[in-house]
Design a protein around this motif. Structure first.
Motif, short mmCIF file in Angstrom:
data_model
loop_
_atom_site.label_atom_id
_atom_site.label_comp_id
_atom_site.label_asym_id
_atom_site.label_seq_id
_atom_site.Cartn_x
_atom_site.Cartn_y
_atom_site.Cartn_z
N MET A 1 -18.04 66.65 90.34
CA MET A 1 -17.57 65.66 91.30
C MET A 1 -16.07 65.80 91.48
SD MET A 1 -17.76 61.53 91.07
CE MET A 1 -19.53 61.61 90.87
N TYR A 2 -15.62 65.75 92.73
CA TYR A 2 -14.20 65.87 93.02
C TYR A 2 -13.49 64.54 92.81
CZ TYR A 2 -15.41 70.35 95.10
OH TYR A 2 -15.86 71.63 95.30
N GLN A 3 -12.22 64.65 92.39
CA GLN A 3 -11.40 63.45 92.18
C GLN A 3 -10.14 63.54 93.01
OE1 GLN A 3 -10.66 61.67 88.20
NE2 GLN A 3 -8.51 62.16 88.58
N PHE A 4 -9.71 62.39 93.54
CA PHE A 4 -8.51 62.33 94.36
C PHE A 4 -7.66 61.14 93.92
CE2 PHE A 4 -11.91 64.31 96.76
CZ PHE A 4 -11.30 65.47 97.23
N GLU B 1 -11.40 54.24 87.43
CA GLU B 1 -11.99 55.25 88.30
C GLU B 1 -12.85 54.55 89.34
OE1 GLU B 1 -15.64 58.06 87.66
OE2 GLU B 1 -13.87 59.07 86.79
N TYR B 2 -12.48 54.72 90.60
CA TYR B 2 -13.20 54.09 91.70
C TYR B 2 -14.20 55.11 92.27
CZ TYR B 2 -9.53 50.55 91.47
OH TYR B 2 -8.67 49.56 91.04
N ARG B 3 -15.47 54.87 92.05
CA ARG B 3 -16.50 55.74 92.60
C ARG B 3 -16.84 55.26 94.01
NH1 ARG B 3 -19.87 58.66 89.10
NH2 ARG B 3 -18.58 59.48 87.41
N CYS B 4 -16.78 56.17 94.95
CA CYS B 4 -17.04 55.75 96.32
C CYS B 4 -17.74 56.86 97.08
CB CYS B 4 -15.75 55.33 97.02
SG CYS B 4 -14.46 56.58 96.99
N GLY B 5 -18.32 56.50 98.22
CA GLY B 5 -18.99 57.46 99.08
C GLY B 5 -18.18 57.66 100.35
N ILE C 1 -11.69 52.44 100.70
CA ILE C 1 -10.61 53.25 100.16
C ILE C 1 -10.26 54.28 101.22
CG2 ILE C 1 -9.94 54.92 98.37
CD1 ILE C 1 -11.83 53.45 96.47
N ILE C 2 -8.97 54.34 101.57
CA ILE C 2 -8.51 55.20 102.65
C ILE C 2 -7.71 56.37 102.06
CG2 ILE C 2 -7.28 55.30 104.84
CD1 ILE C 2 -9.62 53.31 104.77
N ILE C 3 -8.19 57.57 102.27
CA ILE C 3 -7.50 58.77 101.79
C ILE C 3 -6.72 59.37 102.95
CG2 ILE C 3 -7.81 61.10 100.86
CD1 ILE C 3 -10.32 60.07 99.44
N THR C 4 -5.45 59.69 102.72
CA THR C 4 -4.59 60.25 103.75
C THR C 4 -3.87 61.49 103.21
OG1 THR C 4 -2.74 58.83 103.10
CG2 THR C 4 -4.22 57.98 104.80
N GLU D 1 -21.24 61.90 100.57
CA GLU D 1 -20.92 62.50 99.27
C GLU D 1 -20.13 61.52 98.41
OE1 GLU D 1 -19.68 66.58 98.63
OE2 GLU D 1 -20.02 66.99 100.77
N GLU D 2 -20.41 61.54 97.11
CA GLU D 2 -19.70 60.65 96.19
C GLU D 2 -18.48 61.36 95.61
OE1 GLU D 2 -21.75 57.66 93.65
OE2 GLU D 2 -21.02 58.92 92.00
N ILE D 3 -17.36 60.65 95.53
CA ILE D 3 -16.13 61.16 94.95
C ILE D 3 -15.57 60.13 94.00
CG2 ILE D 3 -15.58 62.62 96.95
CD1 ILE D 3 -13.56 60.48 97.80
N ALA D 4 -14.65 60.57 93.16
CA ALA D 4 -13.93 59.67 92.27
C ALA D 4 -12.50 59.53 92.78
CB ALA D 4 -13.93 60.21 90.84
N VAL D 5 -11.99 58.32 92.78
CA VAL D 5 -10.63 58.04 93.26
C VAL D 5 -9.90 57.24 92.19
CG1 VAL D 5 -9.25 56.84 94.99
CG2 VAL D 5 -11.30 58.08 95.69
N LYS D 6 -8.64 57.62 91.93
CA LYS D 6 -7.80 56.87 91.00
C LYS D 6 -6.46 56.61 91.65
CE LYS D 6 -10.05 58.70 86.86
NZ LYS D 6 -9.92 59.43 85.58
N ASN D 7 -5.83 55.50 91.24
CA ASN D 7 -4.54 55.16 91.85
C ASN D 7 -3.37 55.47 90.93
OD1 ASN D 7 -4.41 53.01 90.00
ND2 ASN D 7 -5.15 51.51 91.46
N GLY D 8 -3.64 56.03 89.74
CA GLY D 8 -2.56 56.42 88.84
C GLY D 8 -1.83 55.26 88.20
#
Length: 245
Positions: free
Chosen positions: A1-4, A48-52, A16-19, A36-43
């Protein structure tokens, strides 16, 4: 799974808005699809925010939150690596591996035996490059935070920056007592900040070691063999990771 990674402001309720550059990477390199499901973190919060993936626009990827994992993956102590700047691409390798081992910050140190001499313009370009490598490594190993790579410091500046850290260590070839080194490592407690000073090729000059010792940085040994600069720091980080976790 990819993480951003995103800024906290990009987490807006259940959206969650990725730019930025990640948008092109997701669309045209990874060729990701909606759903697709990805993992997002805000540092910041370590969650870990799992989202589609919900929608691709020209400059954004809109995702919908599915659930949040709150267990932390960060070391229980902040580890600061003060690395004498090595030649060629060794620093890039050190940054990548230090991030994998849980380092909190990396501080390049310009000392007398550094082969590489950086002026202000070159230094900023190098730091930007190293920071990009730190971010990529943090994504790959699913860190909760992106370690910061600081601008290069002199030995005097580095010692002053380390002054408020709880534990300060410098591997030194004249330090021979492994039992004493073991005691110092095992005495470190979760929550304590740790500064580790590593010399470049050829090590620190005697005057620089004296500056460190005068600032309360304690000498330790890495054993009977002489380690390369790219090995020494990772050895200490590995010890700390094992001990703290």
């Amino acid at each position: 799974m990819y993480q951003f990674f995103v800024e906290p402001s990009q987490i807006q309720g259940n959206k969650i808005i990725i730019t930025g550059s990640d948008v092109n990477h997701m669309k045209n390199v990874l060729r990701m699809k909606t759903g697709e499901e990805i993992a997002v973190k805000n540092g910041v919060d370590g969650k870990e925010y799992r989202c589609g993936i919900e929608e691709f626009t020209q400059d954004q990827v809109v995702c919908s939150l599915r659930f949040i994992r709150e267990e932390g993956v960060e070391l229980p102590s902040e580890i600061y690596l003060f690395q004498g700047i090595p030649k060629a691409d060794k620093m890039e390798w050190i940054v990548q591996k230090a991030v994998e081992l849980g380092v909190y910050e990396i501080i390049p140190v310009a000392v007398k035996r550094c082969v590489v001499k950086l002026d202000e313009k070159k230094a900023q370009a190098k730091v930007n490059r190293w920071q990009g490598i730190a971010e990529a490594a943090a994504k790959q190993c699913k860190r909760g935070k992106i370690p910061v790579v600081r601008p290069p410091m002199s030995m005097k500046e580095a010692a002053a920056y380390a002054a408020k850290k709880d534990i300060k260590l410098i591997p030194y070839e004249l330090a021979k007592d492994m039992a004493r080194t073991r005691e110092k490592i095992e005495a470190i407690r979760p929550g304590q900040s740790v500064a580790v000073f590593i010399g470049p090729e050829g090590g620190f000059e005697e005057s620089e070691v004296e500056t460190a010792l005068g600032a309360g940085i304690e000498p330790i040994t890495l054993g009977k063999r002489i380690l390369r600069t790219e090995t020494a720091g990772l050895t200490v980080l590995s010890w700390l990771m094992y001990h703290l976790e």
